[in-house]
Design a protein around this motif. Structure first.
Motif, PDB file in Angstrom:
ATOM      1  N   GLY A  36      13.373  21.613 -22.368  1.00 53.81           N
ATOM      2  CA  GLY A  36      13.719  20.209 -22.557  1.00 53.81           C
ATOM      3  C   GLY A  36      13.231  19.750 -23.913  1.00 53.81           C
ATOM      4  N   ARG A  37      13.765  18.644 -24.377  1.00 53.87           N
ATOM      5  CA  ARG A  37      13.392  18.129 -25.686  1.00 53.87           C
ATOM      6  C   ARG A  37      11.916  17.755 -25.730  1.00 53.87           C
ATOM      7  N   ASN A  38      11.368  17.672 -26.944  1.00 53.48           N
ATOM      8  CA  ASN A  38      10.021  17.155 -27.101  1.00 53.48           C
ATOM      9  C   ASN A  38       9.962  15.738 -26.545  1.00 53.48           C
ATOM     10  N   GLY A  39       8.948  15.475 -25.735  1.00 54.68           N
ATOM     11  CA  GLY A  39       8.761  14.120 -25.222  1.00 54.68           C
ATOM     12  C   GLY A  39       9.380  13.851 -23.866  1.00 54.68           C
ATOM     13  N   VAL A  40      10.048  14.849 -23.245  1.00 54.27           N
ATOM     14  CA  VAL A  40      10.670  14.591 -21.936  1.00 54.27           C
ATOM     15  C   VAL A  40       9.665  14.706 -20.796  1.00 54.27           C
ATOM     16  N   GLY A  41       8.468  15.254 -21.076  1.00 54.76           N
ATOM     17  CA  GLY A  41       7.437  15.302 -20.042  1.00 54.76           C
ATOM     18  C   GLY A  41       7.072  16.680 -19.536  1.00 54.76           C
ATOM     19  N   LYS A  42       7.391  17.728 -20.281  1.00 56.12           N
ATOM     20  CA  LYS A  42       7.087  19.094 -19.825  1.00 56.12           C
ATOM     21  C   LYS A  42       5.573  19.294 -19.650  1.00 56.12           C
ATOM     22  N   SER A  43       4.801  18.893 -20.661  1.00 57.69           N
ATOM     23  CA  SER A  43       3.346  19.061 -20.586  1.00 57.69           C
ATOM     24  C   SER A  43       2.746  18.182 -19.498  1.00 57.69           C
ATOM     25  N   THR A  44       3.296  16.974 -19.315  1.00 61.97           N
ATOM     26  CA  THR A  44       2.831  16.081 -18.246  1.00 61.97           C
ATOM     27  C   THR A  44       3.055  16.725 -16.882  1.00 61.97           C
ATOM     28  N   LEU A  45       4.224  17.332 -16.690  1.00 66.07           N
ATOM     29  CA  LEU A  45       4.531  18.002 -15.427  1.00 66.07           C
ATOM     30  C   LEU A  45       3.577  19.173 -15.187  1.00 66.07           C
ATOM     31  N   ILE A  46       3.285  19.927 -16.241  1.00 65.58           N
ATOM     32  CA  ILE A  46       2.373  21.067 -16.106  1.00 65.58           C
ATOM     33  C   ILE A  46       1.001  20.604 -15.628  1.00 65.58           C
ATOM     34  N   GLN A  47       0.500  19.477 -16.169  1.00 68.82           N
ATOM     35  CA  GLN A  47      -0.798  18.961 -15.745  1.00 68.82           C
ATOM     36  C   GLN A  47      -0.790  18.607 -14.255  1.00 68.82           C
ATOM     37  N   MET A  48       0.346  18.153 -13.763  1.00 68.62           N
ATOM     38  CA  MET A  48       0.472  17.889 -12.327  1.00 68.62           C
ATOM     39  C   MET A  48       0.422  19.195 -11.529  1.00 68.62           C
ATOM     40  N   LEU A  49       1.149  20.205 -12.008  1.00 67.81           N
ATOM     41  CA  LEU A  49       1.179  21.496 -11.313  1.00 67.81           C
ATOM     42  C   LEU A  49      -0.214  22.125 -11.269  1.00 67.81           C
ATOM     43  N   LEU A  50      -0.981  21.911 -12.326  1.00 73.70           N
ATOM     44  CA  LEU A  50      -2.344  22.455 -12.391  1.00 73.70           C
ATOM     45  C   LEU A  50      -3.311  21.680 -11.505  1.00 73.70           C
ATOM     46  N   ILE A 235      14.380  19.700 -17.961  1.00 72.40           N
ATOM     47  CA  ILE A 235      14.153  18.266 -17.780  1.00 72.40           C
ATOM     48  C   ILE A 235      14.981  17.546 -18.836  1.00 72.40           C
ATOM     49  N   ASP A 236      15.893  16.710 -18.366  1.00 70.81           N
ATOM     50  CA  ASP A 236      16.800  16.021 -19.285  1.00 70.81           C
ATOM     51  C   ASP A 236      17.237  14.712 -18.642  1.00 70.81           C
ATOM     52  N   HIS A 237      17.208  13.625 -19.421  1.00 73.60           N
ATOM     53  CA  HIS A 237      17.596  12.310 -18.909  1.00 73.60           C
ATOM     54  C   HIS A 237      16.794  11.960 -17.655  1.00 73.60           C
ATOM     55  N   HIS A 238      15.493  12.270 -17.693  1.00 71.89           N
ATOM     56  CA  HIS A 238      14.512  11.893 -16.651  1.00 71.89           C
ATOM     57  C   HIS A 238      14.636  12.706 -15.369  1.00 71.89           C
ATOM     58  N   HIS A 239      15.533  13.670 -15.316  1.00 70.03           N
ATOM     59  CA  HIS A 239      15.731  14.466 -14.100  1.00 70.03           C
ATOM     60  C   HIS A 239      15.626  15.959 -14.428  1.00 70.03           C
ATOM     61  N   LEU A 447       2.445  11.381 -39.049  1.00 71.67           N
ATOM     62  CA  LEU A 447       3.612  11.996 -38.406  1.00 71.67           C
ATOM     63  C   LEU A 447       3.227  13.265 -37.661  1.00 71.67           C
ATOM     64  N   SER A 448       3.983  13.592 -36.624  1.00 74.77           N
ATOM     65  CA  SER A 448       3.809  14.871 -35.934  1.00 74.77           C
ATOM     66  C   SER A 448       4.375  15.994 -36.784  1.00 74.77           C
ATOM     67  N   GLY A 449       4.084  17.227 -36.397  1.00 74.22           N
ATOM     68  CA  GLY A 449       4.629  18.371 -37.126  1.00 74.22           C
ATOM     69  C   GLY A 449       6.141  18.370 -37.131  1.00 74.22           C
ATOM     70  N   GLY A 450       6.761  18.004 -35.990  1.00 64.44           N
ATOM     71  CA  GLY A 450       8.216  17.961 -35.910  1.00 64.44           C
ATOM     72  C   GLY A 450       8.812  16.883 -36.798  1.00 64.44           C
ATOM     73  N   PRO A 473      11.430  27.571 -41.353  1.00 60.59           N
ATOM     74  CA  PRO A 473      12.016  26.232 -41.187  1.00 60.59           C
ATOM     75  C   PRO A 473      12.095  25.756 -39.744  1.00 60.59           C
ATOM     76  N   THR A 474      12.000  26.672 -38.764  1.00 63.78           N
ATOM     77  CA  THR A 474      12.122  26.240 -37.367  1.00 63.78           C
ATOM     78  C   THR A 474      10.780  25.894 -36.736  1.00 63.78           C
ATOM     79  N   ASN A 475       9.667  26.134 -37.452  1.00 62.59           N
ATOM     80  CA  ASN A 475       8.363  25.729 -36.919  1.00 62.59           C
ATOM     81  C   ASN A 475       8.372  24.231 -36.657  1.00 62.59           C
ATOM     82  N   HIS A 476       7.817  23.818 -35.555  1.00 62.78           N
ATOM     83  CA  HIS A 476       7.663  22.396 -35.168  1.00 62.78           C
ATOM     84  C   HIS A 476       8.947  21.770 -34.648  1.00 62.78           C
ATOM     85  N   LEU A 477      10.076  22.464 -34.743  1.00 63.96           N
ATOM     86  CA  LEU A 477      11.333  21.871 -34.265  1.00 63.96           C
ATOM     87  C   LEU A 477      11.571  22.231 -32.803  1.00 63.96           C
ATOM     88  N   ASP A 478      12.095  21.264 -32.020  1.00 66.02           N
ATOM     89  CA  ASP A 478      12.477  21.599 -30.660  1.00 66.02           C
ATOM     90  C   ASP A 478      13.806  22.354 -30.693  1.00 66.02           C
TER      91      ASP A 478
END
Length: 647
Positions: A36-50, A235-239, A447-450, A473-478
């Protein structure tokens, strides 16, 4: 068996929804990619799984006693132990078993009466413990540690170094190495391929394919996902959406689903329009009122499909050159790259022609970025030359992002370079790179790396150069930004030379691959997969050639060779001797390079220069890998010669 489930989980921030109705099933043999794109909540979901945070809705269900290993993004191992001691700590239970075995051996050896029940109990206890010790690789765990450390480019010279003295990238690699050795039931890896060169990535893929536990991987490395995962949750469009197969299959299936969703939506919209039109025209007519009312009820009962949401609005940019270059764009002749007269790699030769896209690959520390900087005359070649062709205008993307002024705003970073552009046009250009509204007022150092990567690409696109030198050139890019960049480069009307460890990206855009090794450069006229296949083919040919030469047996008649047989025998012997000498020369060259680097690392001038020491450590790792390969080749050729002479 299900190890872990996320059931209808959600995360809210006030009235805003990060995600909702997320479902994930992790089986004991799962190989899952979470994308999923940066900011959709992947890391947040992982913290829940943990179990580190609780969902606002839904629940997380785990198997009782589930052991989870977790590698956070850009998080390294912190320890005061040495590298090897830290890895050995994983096997403390085996070390305690070993101590207990020795105590039992002493008790058995010193027992005076072997006929007692206590002695029988002692020997049974010893036999069972010895069996368990062997079953759990008690005699081989140190070799297992060395194999994993070797895979992550840690060699004998680093085993006794304190973990605290390592670079950030090395600590991250070491954290992953320790996790693999711990063999948890579920391994959750957040961007595990960061800081890994292509050789290490290839090793990790092979190792992790045999991992006994379940895997949940968050990664922007599409090639890695293709090799490892068999399921994708997006994870895309909140689902969340579930796809069976690897990343490439996910892309195809997602496109099919989106097209079908649009087809169904448009079909229903046509039906709705017809029904509404009939109702509007006939509701007030006495003769058709009942039919109109019937159709209105039909409309009210209809479960309306939502308009399909395609890809979230991503960056939109392109590269174009305003001037045509000559056919020969860049020539590098017999170049040696390095620092302080310490040669990292040589000789390097490049003949880059117009409209070609050449990728530069090689292990970390081999000098890929140094080569680009030498072409730019930022770092002089130790020997050799480079020359630009006619009308070549050169643009450079710096992976260290030093081409940005930390105190400027996003708007001024562009506007100061192009003061004649109206502010509206500058804002429009920045908007196409996803700097919207007040984003243009952000200060660069915040700014963030991206975001910095997108700002650098904005600057590069506005220069309209006809030769682009791109360093990672692809470092930091989603993933979505990478795909936009790929399309922009593929439609560019100029020439490109780039450094990357992103194998999917190389496959997508490169027309040739230049491999850099300590012994020089080798050109492969194809994409990444072609380069790998040719490398494997060359290694097989070299092995087969060695075997062929070594196994030729002369036809001995009456105790001596004929003149012709003697000549053939001498020819094969000379060929083997030449192979041995070439291999020995390569070993000597690499060994001397290694000693030179180690000598520099022991120079008191660099003791407090962390950046320099990290740079030298990368070079040392790269040379060590090549030296080990060269030593294996030398041993094989020497053995082949010995066997030939003994026949």
């Amino acid at each position: 068996m299900i190890l872990l489930q996320a059931q209808q989980v959600a995360r809210h921030f006030g009235a805003d929804i990060l995600f909702t109705n997320i479902d994930i099933d992790i089986q004991e043999s799962s190989r899952i990619g979470l994308v999923g794109r940066n900011g959709v909540g992947k890391s947040t979901l992982i913290q829940m799984l943990l179990g580190n945070t609780e969902p606002d809705e839904g629940k997380i269900v785990k198997k009782r006693g589930l052991t989870i290993g977790y590698l956070a993004q850009n998080t390294g191992l912190e320890s005061e132990k040495t590298v090897f001691e830290e890895m050995k700590s994983v096997f403390n239970y085996l070390q305690k078993m070993e101590e207990q075995l020795h105590l039992l051996e002493v008790s058995i050896a010193t027992a005076s009466d072997h006929s007692t029940a206590d002695y029988t109990k002692l020997t049974k206890q010893y036999d069972q413990l010895l069996h368990d010790f062997k079953e759990q690789n008690g005699y081989g765990y140190e070799n297992e540690i060395k194999a994993v450390l070797h895979g992550f480019n840690f060699y004998d010279e680093t085993y006794n170094r304190p973990v605290s003295s390592l670079s950030g990238g090395q600590k991250t690699r070491l954290a992953l190495a320790k996790l693999l050795l711990e063999k948890r039931e579920l391994l959750i890896l957040d961007e595990p391929t960061n800081h890994l060169d292509i050789d290490t990535l290839t090793w990790l893929e092979k190792y992790i394919q045999g991992y006994q536990g379940a895997l949940l991987i968050v990664s922007h490395d599409r090639y890695f996902l293709d090799k490892i995962v068999t399921e994708i949750y997006e994870i895309d469009h909140h689902h969340s959406s579930y796809y069976k197969g690897n990343y490439s299959n996910f892309i195809k299936e997602k496109d099919i689903r989106l097209k079908q969703a649009w087809k169904n939506y448009e079909k229903q919209q046509n039906e709705i329009n017809k029904l509404e039109d009939f109702v509007n025209k006939n509701l007030v007519r006495a003769s058709t009122t009942k039919r109109a009312q019937s159709r209105r009820k039909q409309l009210e009962k209809m479960e309306r499909l939502e308009q399909p949401e395609g890809d979230t609005k991503g960056p939109r940019f392109s590269f174009s050159s305003t001037k045509e270059s000559g056919n020969v764009v860049l020539t590098v002749t017999d170049a040696a790259i390095g620092y302080d007269n310490n040669i990292i790699a040589a000789p390097i030769n490049i003949d880059l022609r117009k409209h070609k896209i050449m990728a530069i690959v090689g292990p970390n520390g081999i000098g890929k970025s140094t080569l680009l900087k030498s072409i730019l005359h930022k770092i002089p070649f130790i020997t050799g030359t480079s020359e630009l062709g006619t009308n070549v205008q050169l643009g450079y993307y710096d992976q260290e992002q030093k081409n940005l002024h930390p105190q400027k705003t996003v708007l001024n970073e562009i506007w100061d370079d192009h003061p004649t552009l109206p502010e509206r046009d500058v804002r429009s250009i920045l908007g196409s790179f996803l700097f919207i509204g007040d984003d243009v007022k952000k200060v660069v150092h915040n700014l963030s790396g991206g975001e910095k990567a997108r700002l650098l690409l904005t600057k590069l696109a506005l220069q309209h150069d006809n030769l682009l030198l791109l360093d990672e050139p692809t470092n930091h890019l989603d993933i979505d930004s990478k795909e936009v960049l790929e399309q922009a480069l593929l439609h560019f009307n100029g020439t490109i030379l780039f450094v990357s460890h992103d194998r999917y990206f190389i496959n997508k855009v490169a027309t040739s691959v230049l491999e850099i090794e300590p012994s020089g450069s080798t050109l492969y006229l194809g994409d990444y997969d072609y380069y790998i296949s040719k490398k494997e083919e060359q290694e097989l040919l070299a092995t087969d050639k060695l075997k062929e030469v070594a196994t030729i047996q002369p036809d001995i008649s009456a105790g001596k060779l004929t003149y012709q047989q003697g000549k053939q025998h001498q020819k094969q012997e000379r060929k083997l001797q030449r192979l041995v000498l070439e291999a020995e020369k390569k070993v000597d060259t690499l060994d001397q390079q290694k000693k030179n680097i180690e000598l520099q690392m022991s120079n008191p001038e660099y003791f407090n220069d962390i950046s320099k020491l990290q740079q030298l450590q990368q070079q040392l790792s790269a040379v060590s890998i090549q030296l080990e390969k060269a030593e294996v080749a030398w041993e094989q050729s020497s053995l082949a010669l010995e066997e030939f002479l003994e026949k």
